[in-house]
Scaffold this motif. Structure first.
Motif, PDB file in Angstrom:
ATOM      1  N   ASN A  45      25.848 -10.026 -30.015  1.00 35.75           N
ATOM      2  CA  ASN A  45      24.948 -11.089 -30.443  1.00 35.75           C
ATOM      3  C   ASN A  45      24.851 -12.139 -29.333  1.00 35.75           C
ATOM      4  O   ASN A  45      25.806 -12.861 -29.051  1.00 35.75           O
ATOM      5  CB  ASN A  45      25.460 -11.732 -31.728  1.00 35.75           C
ATOM      6  N   SER A  46      23.697 -12.226 -28.697  1.00 37.43           N
ATOM      7  CA  SER A  46      23.499 -13.171 -27.603  1.00 37.43           C
ATOM      8  C   SER A  46      23.375 -14.595 -28.142  1.00 37.43           C
ATOM      9  O   SER A  46      23.092 -14.810 -29.322  1.00 37.43           O
ATOM     10  CB  SER A  46      22.234 -12.813 -26.817  1.00 37.43           C
ATOM     11  N   GLY A  47      23.571 -15.564 -27.288  1.00 39.80           N
ATOM     12  CA  GLY A  47      23.382 -16.946 -27.670  1.00 39.80           C
ATOM     13  C   GLY A  47      21.928 -17.267 -27.931  1.00 39.80           C
ATOM     14  O   GLY A  47      21.015 -16.609 -27.411  1.00 39.80           O
ATOM     15  N   ALA A  48      21.694 -18.312 -28.737  1.00 43.12           N
ATOM     16  CA  ALA A  48      20.326 -18.654 -29.130  1.00 43.12           C
ATOM     17  C   ALA A  48      19.451 -18.994 -27.932  1.00 43.12           C
ATOM     18  O   ALA A  48      18.251 -18.669 -27.914  1.00 43.12           O
ATOM     19  CB  ALA A  48      20.352 -19.824 -30.116  1.00 43.12           C
ATOM     20  N   GLN A  49      20.008 -19.638 -26.904  1.00 41.49           N
ATOM     21  CA  GLN A  49      19.194 -20.069 -25.770  1.00 41.49           C
ATOM     22  C   GLN A  49      19.093 -19.005 -24.681  1.00 41.49           C
ATOM     23  O   GLN A  49      18.253 -19.115 -23.784  1.00 41.49           O
ATOM     24  CB  GLN A  49      19.768 -21.370 -25.198  1.00 41.49           C
ATOM     25  N   ALA A  50      19.950 -17.988 -24.734  1.00 39.78           N
ATOM     26  CA  ALA A  50      19.903 -16.919 -23.731  1.00 39.78           C
ATOM     27  C   ALA A  50      19.088 -15.723 -24.199  1.00 39.78           C
ATOM     28  O   ALA A  50      18.717 -14.861 -23.389  1.00 39.78           O
ATOM     29  CB  ALA A  50      21.316 -16.461 -23.381  1.00 39.78           C
ATOM     30  N   ALA A  51      18.775 -15.648 -25.503  1.00 40.48           N
ATOM     31  CA  ALA A  51      18.134 -14.461 -26.079  1.00 40.48           C
ATOM     32  C   ALA A  51      16.644 -14.446 -25.792  1.00 40.48           C
ATOM     33  O   ALA A  51      15.978 -15.493 -25.753  1.00 40.48           O
ATOM     34  CB  ALA A  51      18.371 -14.419 -27.582  1.00 40.48           C
ATOM     35  N   ARG A  60      17.895  -8.846 -25.175  1.00 40.02           N
ATOM     36  CA  ARG A  60      18.972  -9.786 -25.485  1.00 40.02           C
ATOM     37  C   ARG A  60      18.630 -10.416 -26.831  1.00 40.02           C
ATOM     38  O   ARG A  60      17.667 -11.192 -26.940  1.00 40.02           O
ATOM     39  CB  ARG A  60      19.100 -10.856 -24.395  1.00 40.02           C
ATOM     40  N   HIS A  97      19.475 -12.443 -30.462  1.00 39.21           N
ATOM     41  CA  HIS A  97      20.277 -13.418 -31.201  1.00 39.21           C
ATOM     42  C   HIS A  97      19.908 -13.301 -32.676  1.00 39.21           C
ATOM     43  O   HIS A  97      18.741 -13.469 -33.047  1.00 39.21           O
ATOM     44  CB  HIS A  97      20.000 -14.840 -30.719  1.00 39.21           C
ATOM     45  N   ALA A 124      20.851 -14.597 -36.663  1.00 39.97           N
ATOM     46  CA  ALA A 124      21.517 -15.683 -37.382  1.00 39.97           C
ATOM     47  C   ALA A 124      20.828 -15.894 -38.723  1.00 39.97           C
ATOM     48  O   ALA A 124      19.701 -15.421 -38.941  1.00 39.97           O
ATOM     49  CB  ALA A 124      21.465 -16.978 -36.559  1.00 39.97           C
ATOM     50  N   ALA A 162      17.360 -22.775 -34.688  1.00 41.27           N
ATOM     51  CA  ALA A 162      17.699 -23.750 -33.645  1.00 41.27           C
ATOM     52  C   ALA A 162      16.560 -24.754 -33.451  1.00 41.27           C
ATOM     53  O   ALA A 162      15.417 -24.526 -33.877  1.00 41.27           O
ATOM     54  CB  ALA A 162      17.991 -23.023 -32.337  1.00 41.27           C
ATOM     55  N   TYR A 181      14.147 -22.645 -28.660  1.00 39.64           N
ATOM     56  CA  TYR A 181      14.527 -21.351 -28.088  1.00 39.64           C
ATOM     57  C   TYR A 181      13.895 -21.300 -26.688  1.00 39.64           C
ATOM     58  O   TYR A 181      12.679 -21.162 -26.544  1.00 39.64           O
ATOM     59  CB  TYR A 181      14.023 -20.198 -28.957  1.00 39.64           C
TER      60      TYR A 181
END
Length: 742
Positions: free
Chosen positions: A328-334, A364, A366, A368, A374, A377
């Motif tokens: 699971n990638s991070g919200a800002q990296a996905a 990539r 994310h 949730a 968030a 993004y």
């Protein structure tokens, strides 16, 4: 939050609540048993004086007479310097049998009142009663949300075995459990002095009274002559050879003292309102004096340990289905975001499948809950929203904050989105929250890269078809599949088949399966006793069959019930269809593995109201099963569409037989490939007046067939019932319009 309020106290105090409920259920039987062995005279038939006189004729040394709330008369007396207690007949005053309180009952009462621990135990019992009240209120709120409001409270419930039993028992026992919890809390508060019991002092003892040398017979005392036996609680005799002593009297209205020589009521203290209220609470809690209520409360209490067990199972199932998202990638990296709205965690399984497929395709991702949308993004190009709908169009637990958080989204990058809704078409607001989420995204300026789609009852096939639509939109090959957990399969053997439709290039077969004999000892015993080895099912339920090479089961509506002794389905062969092709290749004696999925919302309601069955093609399967089971011969009408009567008139011989024996009231078949052909909705419009009359008479409509056909039928019925102020949505709310759409 509401689910947490309901489940957390139950998990912490579940064992104590179950002990209270089981012990209370056992004690609830006592008033009824006591009442069975008791003769209760009519009011005005026996006075306390008359009872005392009859007792004096049969007993000497009487010290006390008690009347239990159920009406039993107990006499305490001395004989040969031994204290005795005897149950007596109030009409004759003669002995019925010795009275001896059960030590087992006394132990159970102590367990129920204080968990055998006196003051700490009484506190624990009070806290448990308070917890039960919280569970009742929160459970009812959850149930109302689940079914869509008060008007839908009595509708059939869907879900797993544990979910259905938990909810069914809850709504059946709710009022009884509420009463037990409330009265238990009040009695506990009284025990600790938090609320008064009422007059807590006895009437003042008389002081100076002139008495003759000898008391008069008890049966002649004027005060006792005026008191009806039904009002008596207790009469305590004066000490022998003590002229200055008095009779002590307790009645339903109050307490007092009576002069043993004159029979005059010297002092009387009536019960105040608080005391009367306390006694009423005691009776409502224990059933003392209301034996029928005691039994009802006992039956309700027995539901508690069952609900405790099913509640634990449901909690464990939710825990087991909690998302475990790998990679699971991070919200800002996905570059791809998946947001999930789920009430019971089942939607997470589909989201996880999408996540894994996208990750394997090099994305990539994310994933949730929707509640964790968030504020921005930075790199995401695509947003997937997979959400269920809870109750009557409400947001599920993990999406309650989504709309508010969407309003606070501040990022410049708004990824293109696609919404997939999960729900049940039986509900009138099917996938309503998914539609609301989509509209909210549009209003905030987000763009859609794939139109909204829906998945009915966690259908693996519909999810896979949606995945096929996602692939060209993303220029990826995903092969999206997800199979929710299903019951264990069992083998079935093909008994017979009837083939239709070859001439119109729509090969269709009616397949009848039987159980495979089990070699186990249990199987041999069932066969010796003539018990079917088929699982339990009803016409309209679903059978899941997994074809070789297919990762997902295919569901078929059942045209029979297990009581018929066979499992019957109607299957059309689809080009490239793995399961339908496999089934059409079967010959008698061949075996398949299958499981049953209950479908309780799709079947005729009980009662004598008319039933209108509407279908096309293989949708006739469950409808034929309903007609077969209409042994009460209630009005039942079938509207069905096929292609050619010479080729695919499914169930024609059986339907003719049902018309002859009146299980079927009217048959209206129409075929599209004949000279004057048409579709089933055309025949319904031809019979508009009759349909309106049937619906005004309370008719229920059941529709089975393809989605396009079902949409046309809804529009047709809307047009037919509009003149009488109805529509399909209203009929659904009333439980009178049900669909099984594939």
């Amino acid at each position: 939050m509401l689910r947490r309020i309901h489940s957390l106290p139950a998990l912490v105090l579940g064992l104590l609540i179950a002990v209270l409920a089981i012990s209370g259920a056992i004690l609830s039987v006592n008033p009824a048993i006591d009442r069975l062995g008791t003769t209760v005279p009519e009011r005005g038939q026996v006075s306390v004086a008359l009872l005392a006189e009859r007792i004096a004729e049969n007993f000497v040394g009487v010290e006390q007479i008690q009347r239990s709330p159920s009406g039993s008369i107990i006499v305490y007396y001395s004989q040969d310097d031994r204290a005795e207690a005897m149950r007596v007949d109030p009409l004759s005053g003669k002995a019925i049998g010795p009275y001896a309180p059960s030590p087992t009952t006394r132990w159970i009462k102590n367990l129920h009142r204080s968990f055998l621990a006196d003051t700490p135990g009484r506190a624990a019992a009070g806290i448990s009663a308070l917890t039960m009240l919280v569970l009742c209120v929160s459970g009812m709120a959850l149930l109302l949300k689940r079914v869509g409001g008060w008007r839908q409270l009595l509708r059939p419930l869907r879900g797993s075995f544990s979910q259905r039993w938990h909810s069914e028992l809850g709504r059946i026992a709710l009022l009884g459990l509420l009463m037990s919890a409330l009265t238990g809390i009040l009695m506990s508060a009284t025990t600790f002095g938090l609320i008064p019991e009422g007059a807590d002092t006895e009437p003042a003892f008389p002081t100076a009274v002139e008495t003759p040398a000898a008391p008069v017979p008890v049966g002649t005392l004027p005060a006792l002559l005026e008191i009806d036996l039904q009002d008596l609680r207790e009469l305590v005799y004066p000490m022998p050879d003590t002229p200055s002593d008095f009779y002590s009297l307790a009645t339903a209205q109050g307490d007092g003292y009576i002069d043993q020589a004159t029979g005059v009521l010297l002092v009387f203290q009536p019960h105040d309102r608080v005391q009367n209220a306390h006694e009423l609470i005691y009776r409502l809690h224990t059933g003392e004096g209301l034996w029928w209520l005691g039994l009802l409360l006992g039956v309700c209490a027995l539901s508690v340990p069952v609900m405790s067990a099913t509640g634990v199972v449901m909690w464990w199932q939710r825990r087991r289905l909690m998302p475990r998202i790998a990679n699971n990638s991070g919200a800002q990296a996905a570059d791809t975001v998946i947001l999930v709205g789920s009430e019971g965690n089942s939607t997470w399984g589909f989201a996880n499948a999408l996540h894994d497929a996208l990750h394997k395709a090099g994305k990539r991702v994310h994933t949730a809950p929707m509640n964790l949308l968030a504020k921005e993004y930075r790199q995401a190009r695509h947003l997937f929203v997979l959400t269920a709908t809870y109750g009557d169009g409400d947001a599920p637990t993990s999406a309650r904050q989504f709309l508010a958080r969407l309003g606070r989204f501040s990022g410049d990058n708004k990824p293109a989105f696609a919404v997939l809704g999960f729900g049940d078409r039986q509900f009138p607001r099917f996938c309503q929250f998914a539609r609301e989420a989509r509209e909210a995204l549009f209003r905030r300026g987000w763009t859609e890269f794939l139109e909204l789609d829906t998945v009915d009852r966690q259908s693996s096939q519909e999810f896979a078809r949606w995945g096929e639509a996602v692939e060209p939109a993303l220029s990826l090959k995903l092969g999206l599949t997800h199979v929710p957990s299903h019951p264990q399969t069992r083998p079935l053997e093909l008994i017979s088949r009837m083939d239709y439709g070859a001439q119109v290039n729509a090969p269709t077969s009616i397949l009848r399966f039987g159980p495979v004999a089990s070699p186990s000892a249990g199987g041999r015993l069932r066969r010796m006793l003539g018990i079917s080895e088929l699982p339990h099912f009803d016409a309209g339920d679903l059978v899941g069959i997994v074809a070789p090479g297919s990762p997902v089961p295919r569901f078929y509506s059942l045209a029979s019930g297990s009581s018929d002794g066979f499992l019957e389905i109607c299957v059309r062969k689809h080009p490239g269809g793995l399961c339908s092709g496999m089934l059409h290749d079967l010959q008698p004696g061949a075996r398949i593995d299958a499981f049953i999925q209950p479908n309780p919302d799709f079947r005729p309601a009980s009662g004598k109201s008319p039933v209108v069955l509407i279908g096309a093609g293989t949708g006739i399967g469950p409808l034929a099963g309903f007609i077969r089971n209409n042994t009460g011969k209630h009005p039942m009408y079938l509207y069905w569409g096929g292609r050619d009567p010479a080729s695919d008139f499914l169930y024609e011989p059986e339907l003719d037989g049902y018309l002859a024996d009146h299980r079927l009231t009217g048959l209206n078949a129409i075929f599209s490939r004949t000279a004057n052909g048409g579709y089933v909705q055309d025949r319904l419009l031809d019979h508009s007046s009759q349909m309106r009359r049937l619906i005004e008479d309370g008719a229920q409509i059941l529709v089975c067939g393809g989605r396009a056909m079902a949409d046309s039928i809804r529009q047709t019925i809307d047009a037919i019932v509009a003149p009488i102020g109805l529509d399909v949505a209203t009929l659904k709310l009333q439980g009178r319009y049900r669909e099984d759409v594939f």
